[in-house]
Design a protein around this motif. Sequence first.
Motif, PDB file in Angstrom:
ATOM      1  N   THR A  74       0.842  -1.198   0.000  1.00 16.49           N
ATOM      2  CA  THR A  74       0.000   0.000   0.000  1.00 16.49           C
ATOM      3  C   THR A  74       0.874   1.242   0.000  1.00 16.49           C
ATOM      4  OG1 THR A  74      -0.111  -0.070   2.424  1.00 16.49           O
ATOM      5  CG2 THR A  74      -1.931  -1.101   1.209  1.00 16.49           C
ATOM      6  N   GLU A  75       0.247   2.379  -0.287  1.00 15.57           N
ATOM      7  CA  GLU A  75       0.962   3.650  -0.310  1.00 15.57           C
ATOM      8  C   GLU A  75       0.374   4.677   0.644  1.00 15.57           C
ATOM      9  OE1 GLU A  75       0.914   5.000  -4.315  1.00 15.57           O
ATOM     10  OE2 GLU A  75       2.337   3.471  -5.026  1.00 15.57           O
ATOM     11  N   ARG A  76      -0.922   4.609   0.901  1.00 12.55           N
ATOM     12  CA  ARG A  76      -1.591   5.637   1.701  1.00 12.55           C
ATOM     13  C   ARG A  76      -2.181   5.095   3.000  1.00 12.55           C
ATOM     14  NH1 ARG A  76      -3.379   5.524  -3.217  1.00 12.55           N
ATOM     15  NH2 ARG A  76      -5.393   4.664  -2.576  1.00 12.55           N
ATOM     16  N   LEU A  77      -2.449   3.831   3.076  1.00 13.12           N
ATOM     17  CA  LEU A  77      -3.160   3.236   4.210  1.00 13.12           C
ATOM     18  C   LEU A  77      -2.372   3.426   5.500  1.00 13.12           C
ATOM     19  CD1 LEU A  77      -5.769   1.413   4.668  1.00 13.12           C
ATOM     20  CD2 LEU A  77      -4.137  -0.506   4.760  1.00 13.12           C
ATOM     21  N   ALA A  78      -3.023   4.026   6.508  1.00 10.31           N
ATOM     22  CA  ALA A  78      -2.399   4.131   7.827  1.00 10.31           C
ATOM     23  C   ALA A  78      -2.358   2.755   8.477  1.00 10.31           C
ATOM     24  CB  ALA A  78      -3.181   5.109   8.696  1.00 10.31           C
ATOM     25  N   LEU A  79      -1.357   2.544   9.329  1.00 11.46           N
ATOM     26  CA  LEU A  79      -1.116   1.239   9.933  1.00 11.46           C
ATOM     27  C   LEU A  79      -0.945   1.414  11.428  1.00 11.46           C
ATOM     28  CD1 LEU A  79       1.609   0.369   7.333  1.00 11.46           C
ATOM     29  CD2 LEU A  79      -0.726  -0.537   7.285  1.00 11.46           C
ATOM     30  N   GLY A  80      -1.569   0.547  12.228  1.00 10.96           N
ATOM     31  CA  GLY A  80      -1.460   0.732  13.667  1.00 10.96           C
ATOM     32  C   GLY A  80      -1.610  -0.559  14.438  1.00 10.96           C
ATOM     33  N   THR A  81      -1.091  -0.537  15.658  1.00  5.51           N
ATOM     34  CA  THR A  81      -1.353  -1.612  16.605  1.00  5.51           C
ATOM     35  C   THR A  81      -2.524  -1.205  17.481  1.00  5.51           C
ATOM     36  OG1 THR A  81       0.394  -0.664  18.010  1.00  5.51           O
ATOM     37  CG2 THR A  81       0.957  -2.598  16.693  1.00  5.51           C
ATOM     38  N   GLY A  82      -3.332  -2.200  17.804  1.00  7.59           N
ATOM     39  CA  GLY A  82      -4.489  -1.896  18.634  1.00  7.59           C
ATOM     40  C   GLY A  82      -4.887  -3.116  19.461  1.00  7.59           C
ATOM     41  N   ASP A 102       7.810   2.336  11.006  1.00  7.86           N
ATOM     42  CA  ASP A 102       7.473   3.713  10.660  1.00  7.86           C
ATOM     43  C   ASP A 102       8.321   4.198   9.485  1.00  7.86           C
ATOM     44  OD1 ASP A 102       5.750   5.958  11.376  1.00  7.86           O
ATOM     45  OD2 ASP A 102       7.597   7.004  11.908  1.00  7.86           O
ATOM     46  N   PHE A 103       9.591   3.837   9.490  1.00  9.88           N
ATOM     47  CA  PHE A 103      10.489   4.231   8.399  1.00  9.88           C
ATOM     48  C   PHE A 103      10.066   3.595   7.077  1.00  9.88           C
ATOM     49  CE2 PHE A 103      14.268   3.064   5.887  1.00  9.88           C
ATOM     50  CZ  PHE A 103      14.718   4.336   5.549  1.00  9.88           C
ATOM     51  N   LEU A 104       9.864   2.292   7.079  1.00 13.54           N
ATOM     52  CA  LEU A 104       9.546   1.594   5.833  1.00 13.54           C
ATOM     53  C   LEU A 104       8.171   1.964   5.292  1.00 13.54           C
ATOM     54  CD1 LEU A 104      10.995  -1.939   6.662  1.00 13.54           C
ATOM     55  CD2 LEU A 104      11.921  -0.259   5.044  1.00 13.54           C
ATOM     56  N   SER A 105       7.261   2.372   6.157  1.00 16.25           N
ATOM     57  CA  SER A 105       5.921   2.764   5.700  1.00 16.25           C
ATOM     58  C   SER A 105       5.826   4.245   5.350  1.00 16.25           C
ATOM     59  CB  SER A 105       4.885   2.431   6.782  1.00 16.25           C
ATOM     60  OG  SER A 105       5.073   3.241   7.930  1.00 16.25           O
ATOM     61  N   GLY A 106       6.913   4.974   5.509  1.00 13.43           N
ATOM     62  CA  GLY A 106       6.879   6.402   5.203  1.00 13.43           C
ATOM     63  C   GLY A 106       6.133   7.217   6.239  1.00 13.43           C
ATOM     64  N   GLY A 107       6.223   6.796   7.515  1.00 11.61           N
ATOM     65  CA  GLY A 107       5.583   7.564   8.580  1.00 11.61           C
ATOM     66  C   GLY A 107       4.110   7.289   8.748  1.00 11.61           C
ATOM     67  N   ARG A 108       3.654   6.110   8.357  1.00  3.87           N
ATOM     68  CA  ARG A 108       2.214   5.793   8.421  1.00  3.87           C
ATOM     69  C   ARG A 108       1.814   5.033   9.681  1.00  3.87           C
ATOM     70  NH1 ARG A 108       0.709   2.391   3.602  1.00  3.87           N
ATOM     71  NH2 ARG A 108       2.910   2.073   3.091  1.00  3.87           N
ATOM     72  N   VAL A 171       9.960   8.231  11.370  1.00  5.35           N
ATOM     73  CA  VAL A 171       9.840   9.332  10.409  1.00  5.35           C
ATOM     74  C   VAL A 171       9.076  10.511  10.992  1.00  5.35           C
ATOM     75  CG1 VAL A 171       8.851   9.972   8.170  1.00  5.35           C
ATOM     76  CG2 VAL A 171      10.033   7.777   8.448  1.00  5.35           C
ATOM     77  N   GLN A 172       8.067  10.230  11.821  1.00  2.00           N
ATOM     78  CA  GLN A 172       7.178  11.288  12.294  1.00  2.00           C
ATOM     79  C   GLN A 172       7.921  12.294  13.163  1.00  2.00           C
ATOM     80  OE1 GLN A 172       3.300   9.594  13.629  1.00  2.00           O
ATOM     81  NE2 GLN A 172       4.017   7.713  12.649  1.00  2.00           N
ATOM     82  N   GLN A 173       7.514  13.544  13.059  1.00  2.00           N
ATOM     83  CA  GLN A 173       8.215  14.637  13.717  1.00  2.00           C
ATOM     84  C   GLN A 173       7.890  14.711  15.208  1.00  2.00           C
ATOM     85  OE1 GLN A 173      10.553  16.705  12.132  1.00  2.00           O
ATOM     86  NE2 GLN A 173      10.271  15.013  10.693  1.00  2.00           N
ATOM     87  N   VAL A 184       9.133  12.227  20.964  1.00  2.00           N
ATOM     88  CA  VAL A 184       9.641  11.651  19.717  1.00  2.00           C
ATOM     89  C   VAL A 184       9.012  10.289  19.485  1.00  2.00           C
ATOM     90  CG1 VAL A 184      11.820  12.907  19.820  1.00  2.00           C
ATOM     91  CG2 VAL A 184      11.644  10.651  20.899  1.00  2.00           C
ATOM     92  N   GLY A 185       9.067   9.843  18.228  1.00  2.00           N
ATOM     93  CA  GLY A 185       8.503   8.551  17.866  1.00  2.00           C
ATOM     94  C   GLY A 185       7.218   8.711  17.086  1.00  2.00           C
ATOM     95  N   PRO A 186       6.607   7.595  16.712  1.00  2.00           N
ATOM     96  CA  PRO A 186       5.346   7.662  15.969  1.00  2.00           C
ATOM     97  C   PRO A 186       4.205   8.144  16.853  1.00  2.00           C
ATOM     98  CG  PRO A 186       5.802   5.407  16.597  1.00  2.00           C
ATOM     99  CD  PRO A 186       7.010   6.208  16.995  1.00  2.00           C
ATOM    100  N   ARG A 187       3.100   8.529  16.210  1.00  2.77           N
ATOM    101  CA  ARG A 187       1.894   8.857  16.972  1.00  2.77           C
ATOM    102  C   ARG A 187       1.570   7.711  17.918  1.00  2.77           C
ATOM    103  NH1 ARG A 187      -4.426   9.588  15.105  1.00  2.77           N
ATOM    104  NH2 ARG A 187      -4.095   7.481  14.292  1.00  2.77           N
TER     105      ARG A 187
END
Length: 286
Positions: A74-82, A102-108, A171-173, A184-187
């Motif tokens: 995928t290119e746009r789909l957000a990905l998360g643990t839940g 996070d790096f390989l998914s482009g910050g998703r 990747v995320q700011q 720091v880190g992903p959302r």
Amino acid sequence: MRIAVTLFLTDETIRPTRLAVELEQRGFAGLYVPEHTHIPTSRTTPFPAGEPLPRWYARTLDPFVALAQAAAVTERLALGTGISLVAQHDPIDLAKQVASLDFLSGGRFTFGIGYGWNVEEAADHGVRWSTRRELCRERMALMRALWAEEPTAFEGEFGSVQASHVHPKPVQQPRDRKGADPLVGPRTLIGGSAGPKLFAHIAEYADGWLPIGGGGLEAALPELRRVWEEAGRDPRALHIVPYGVEPTAGKLAHYRDLGVEEVVVTVPPAEEADVLRTLDAYAQYL
């Protein structure tokens, strides 16, 4: 409103790659997956939703492997643990997994975390139940030390890490926190029931709340927002993401009225044809 999906991916369900492609093509915002390493047969801990415990809890795929597969197709789909059971992980290994995804998914990636319900599962990981919340809090701090731009040491009650060279970084700011280092880190979203301990932890080291099932939001949100703002966090930066919701038009309209911008709806774990029929039925909510 963004509509994401969660389901228990197992060795008997639709594969992560097929699901991810179908979600992105249909316009769903994201895919969240749960985590259980194993379910001890003693079954001492009652299942919070009522017995019997569904069989898929013992068959769950590793969430980071499943999400890596989803990211690759995928290119746009957000990905998360839940949710990810942070206390049950080695934090140095987990920091590497999270940053790599996070790096390989482009910050998703969204790091949905929680404290768990299964005492005997946690015990097999060496987790003392009474301290699991503080253990999770400390392990998150240790991981943030590894995600920092400069080599940063961490020393805590439960573990430590030397100042180290470690890449990739998420990747995320970073997000500002008044009177503390940037986050720091992903959302990061914390799942759990409303209460002072949970809200204090959200305000301290997370970006928001994953209220499981999505019930009781209207009563709980004013207190969470108060705790958040008293901690010096930006009111506009608080993420509220009802999780595992069985959707109806009225329920989603209620969330929208509360200012919710993302909802994670539940899809029963099943083989591909059944899952796709459910996604087709949910298309009315997109």
